[in-house]
Every structure is written in structure tokens, then in C-alpha cells.
Scaffold this motif. Structure first.
Motif, short mmCIF file in Angstrom:
data_model
loop_
_atom_site.label_atom_id
_atom_site.label_comp_id
_atom_site.label_asym_id
_atom_site.label_seq_id
_atom_site.Cartn_x
_atom_site.Cartn_y
_atom_site.Cartn_z
N ILE A 112 29.77 -11.24 -9.99
CA ILE A 112 29.29 -10.17 -9.12
C ILE A 112 30.39 -9.13 -8.98
O ILE A 112 31.54 -9.46 -8.68
CB ILE A 112 28.90 -10.72 -7.73
CG1 ILE A 112 27.80 -11.77 -7.88
CG2 ILE A 112 28.48 -9.60 -6.79
CD1 ILE A 112 27.51 -12.54 -6.62
N ALA A 113 30.05 -7.87 -9.19
CA ALA A 113 31.03 -6.80 -9.04
C ALA A 113 31.21 -6.48 -7.56
O ALA A 113 30.24 -6.32 -6.82
CB ALA A 113 30.59 -5.57 -9.81
N TYR A 114 32.45 -6.40 -7.13
CA TYR A 114 32.79 -6.05 -5.75
C TYR A 114 33.49 -4.69 -5.75
O TYR A 114 34.27 -4.40 -6.65
CB TYR A 114 33.72 -7.10 -5.14
CG TYR A 114 33.04 -8.43 -4.96
CD1 TYR A 114 32.36 -8.73 -3.79
CD2 TYR A 114 33.05 -9.38 -5.99
CE1 TYR A 114 31.72 -9.96 -3.63
CE2 TYR A 114 32.42 -10.60 -5.83
CZ TYR A 114 31.75 -10.88 -4.65
OH TYR A 114 31.13 -12.09 -4.50
N VAL A 115 33.21 -3.91 -4.74
CA VAL A 115 33.84 -2.60 -4.63
C VAL A 115 35.25 -2.80 -4.08
O VAL A 115 35.44 -3.42 -3.03
CB VAL A 115 33.02 -1.65 -3.72
CG1 VAL A 115 33.74 -0.33 -3.55
CG2 VAL A 115 31.63 -1.44 -4.31
N GLY A 116 36.22 -2.29 -4.81
CA GLY A 116 37.60 -2.45 -4.41
C GLY A 116 38.07 -1.35 -3.49
O GLY A 116 37.30 -0.46 -3.10
N VAL A 117 39.32 -1.39 -3.13
CA VAL A 117 39.93 -0.38 -2.27
C VAL A 117 39.81 0.99 -2.89
O VAL A 117 39.66 2.00 -2.19
CB VAL A 117 41.42 -0.74 -2.00
CG1 VAL A 117 42.12 0.34 -1.20
CG2 VAL A 117 41.53 -2.08 -1.29
N ASP A 118 39.80 1.04 -4.20
CA ASP A 118 39.67 2.32 -4.90
C ASP A 118 38.22 2.80 -4.99
O ASP A 118 37.92 3.77 -5.64
CB ASP A 118 40.28 2.22 -6.30
CG ASP A 118 39.61 1.13 -7.14
OD1 ASP A 118 38.68 0.45 -6.66
OD2 ASP A 118 40.06 0.93 -8.28
N ARG A 119 37.33 2.06 -4.33
CA ARG A 119 35.89 2.37 -4.26
C ARG A 119 35.18 2.25 -5.61
O ARG A 119 34.13 2.82 -5.83
CB ARG A 119 35.66 3.74 -3.64
CG ARG A 119 36.27 3.88 -2.25
CD ARG A 119 35.48 4.83 -1.41
NE ARG A 119 36.09 5.26 -0.17
CZ ARG A 119 36.52 4.50 0.82
NH1 ARG A 119 36.47 3.21 0.74
NH2 ARG A 119 37.03 5.01 1.93
N LEU A 120 35.77 1.52 -6.52
CA LEU A 120 35.17 1.27 -7.83
C LEU A 120 34.77 -0.21 -7.92
O LEU A 120 35.41 -1.07 -7.30
CB LEU A 120 36.14 1.61 -8.95
CG LEU A 120 36.57 3.07 -9.07
CD1 LEU A 120 37.66 3.21 -10.11
CD2 LEU A 120 35.37 3.94 -9.41
N PRO A 121 33.72 -0.52 -8.67
CA PRO A 121 33.33 -1.93 -8.81
C PRO A 121 34.31 -2.70 -9.71
O PRO A 121 34.76 -2.18 -10.73
CB PRO A 121 31.94 -1.84 -9.46
CG PRO A 121 31.90 -0.51 -10.13
CD PRO A 121 32.82 0.40 -9.36
N HIS A 122 34.62 -3.90 -9.28
CA HIS A 122 35.52 -4.78 -10.03
C HIS A 122 34.90 -6.17 -10.08
O HIS A 122 34.31 -6.63 -9.11
CB HIS A 122 36.90 -4.87 -9.36
CG HIS A 122 37.59 -3.55 -9.26
ND1 HIS A 122 38.26 -3.00 -10.31
CD2 HIS A 122 37.71 -2.68 -8.23
CE1 HIS A 122 38.78 -1.84 -9.94
NE2 HIS A 122 38.44 -1.62 -8.67
N HIS A 123 35.08 -6.84 -11.20
CA HIS A 123 34.58 -8.21 -11.34
C HIS A 123 35.66 -9.20 -10.93
O HIS A 123 36.08 -10.05 -11.71
CB HIS A 123 34.09 -8.45 -12.76
CG HIS A 123 32.80 -7.78 -13.04
ND1 HIS A 123 31.59 -8.31 -12.67
CD2 HIS A 123 32.52 -6.60 -13.63
CE1 HIS A 123 30.62 -7.50 -13.02
NE2 HIS A 123 31.16 -6.44 -13.60
N MET A 124 36.11 -9.05 -9.71
CA MET A 124 37.13 -9.91 -9.14
C MET A 124 36.88 -9.92 -7.64
O MET A 124 36.58 -8.89 -7.04
CB MET A 124 38.51 -9.35 -9.46
CG MET A 124 39.64 -10.19 -9.01
SD MET A 124 41.27 -9.63 -9.61
CE MET A 124 41.20 -7.88 -9.61
#
Length: 167
Positions: A112-124
Motif C-alpha cells: 500500500i502506498a503511503y503519502v510521505g512528508v514530501d506529500r508523495l506516495p511511497h511504498h514504505m
């Protein structure tokens, strides 16, 4: 790098004379295990200081382990076998440097892609970060237990041989 160079260049000889290689492997492995355990807790609240302290502990642990393990491997072989033993030791270390990151990449990936601090989706995710570092810490903890076992078993062997040898 600076910490490793200092430990290996200035301290390792003195530490080996005082404690012996086997005990340095135990201490180094414990330090490395501890640093891996706390990495997932380092965040904005702890900041750069936490990263530097954890990195320093990790670096010292590795700097104690690497030369001590190489020395123990060399001492465990006869003069005619030392080249082979050291070659195998380096090959296994290289294999670990290849397999370890591959396992980490598998563990840290989140479907599941999570939105990171940079407001981009990450698979972490936070869970995958904990899973990755705690798996590494568990592997290191097993290495710590093996090192403790060998220190204790060889300590008894050395004490028994000293008791048998005439003074």
C-alpha cells in the motif's frame, strides 16, 4: 567513516590487548544490534542528534567486529590454511553485503502506498520500517548469542588447559 577509522586505527590494538578479539566481537555485535533496534524510533522529535548517536554506535560496533573477526579467523587456521580461511571469510562477508540489502528491500516494501512528508506516495510504511530494522536486529542478536557462546566455551577451554599445563 571517521569513527571507524579512529577505532580501527587508534584503539583496536589497545582494546585487543586488554579484552581479546572474542570479547570485542561480543561488544561490537551488541552495539550493532542495539543501534538497529532504535533506528525506527528516530524521527523529527529526536532529529539529527539521534541519527548521529545511533550512527556512531553502529560504526563503533562494526569497527570492533570487522578486524576482530578477521583476526580470529586467521588464528583458527594453520599457516598453510590461512589464505583459504581468509578468502572464505571475505567471500561470506561479500555475500552478506549483497544478501542483506536484498532482504531489507523485500521487508521494507509496503504493497500500500503511503503519502510521505514530501506529500508523495511511497511504498514504505512505519510498520515496514520497524519490520526491516527489527529483523536485522534479530539476525544480529543471534550473532551476539553465538559470539557469547563461543566466548564462554573457549573461555572454559582456555581455563581448563591452563589448569592442566604445569606452571
Amino acid at each position: 567513516g571517521i569513527i571507524s577509522a579512529f577505532v580501527q586505527g587508534a584503539l583496536i590494538g589497545k582494546l585487543v590487548k586488554r579484552f581479546g578479539e572474542a570479547k570485542l566481537v561480543v561488544a561490537g555485535t551488541l552495539m550493532f544490534t542495539g543501534s538497529l533496534l532504535v533506528v525506527p524510533f528516530i524521527g523529527p522529535a529526536i532529529g539529527l542528534v539521534g541519527v548521529l548517536i545511533t550512527g556512531a554506535i553502529n560504526s563503533v560496533g562494526n569497527a570492533l567486529n570487522a578486524p576482530s573477526l578477521t583476526s580470529l579467523a586467521s588464528k583458527s587456521a594453520s599457516a598453510g590454511e590461512q589464505g583459504m580461511v581468509l578468502g572464505v571469510t571475505q567471500s561470506v562477508a561479500s555475500l552478506g553485503r549483497a544478501v542483506g540489502p536484498s532482504i531489507a528491500a523485500f521487508l521494507i516494501y509496503s504493497t500500500i502506498a503511503y503519502v510521505g512528508v514530501d506529500r508523495l506516495p511511497h511504498h514504505m510504511s512505519d510498520a515496514s520500517i520497524f519490520r526491516t530494522f527489527w529483523t536485522a536486529a534479530a539476525i544480529q542478536f543471534v550473532a551476539f548469542l553465538v559470539a557469547v557462546y563461543f566466548v564462554r566455551s573457549h573461555g572454559r577451554d582456555n581455563a581448563a588447559s591452563e589448569a592442566v599445563e604445569p606452571a
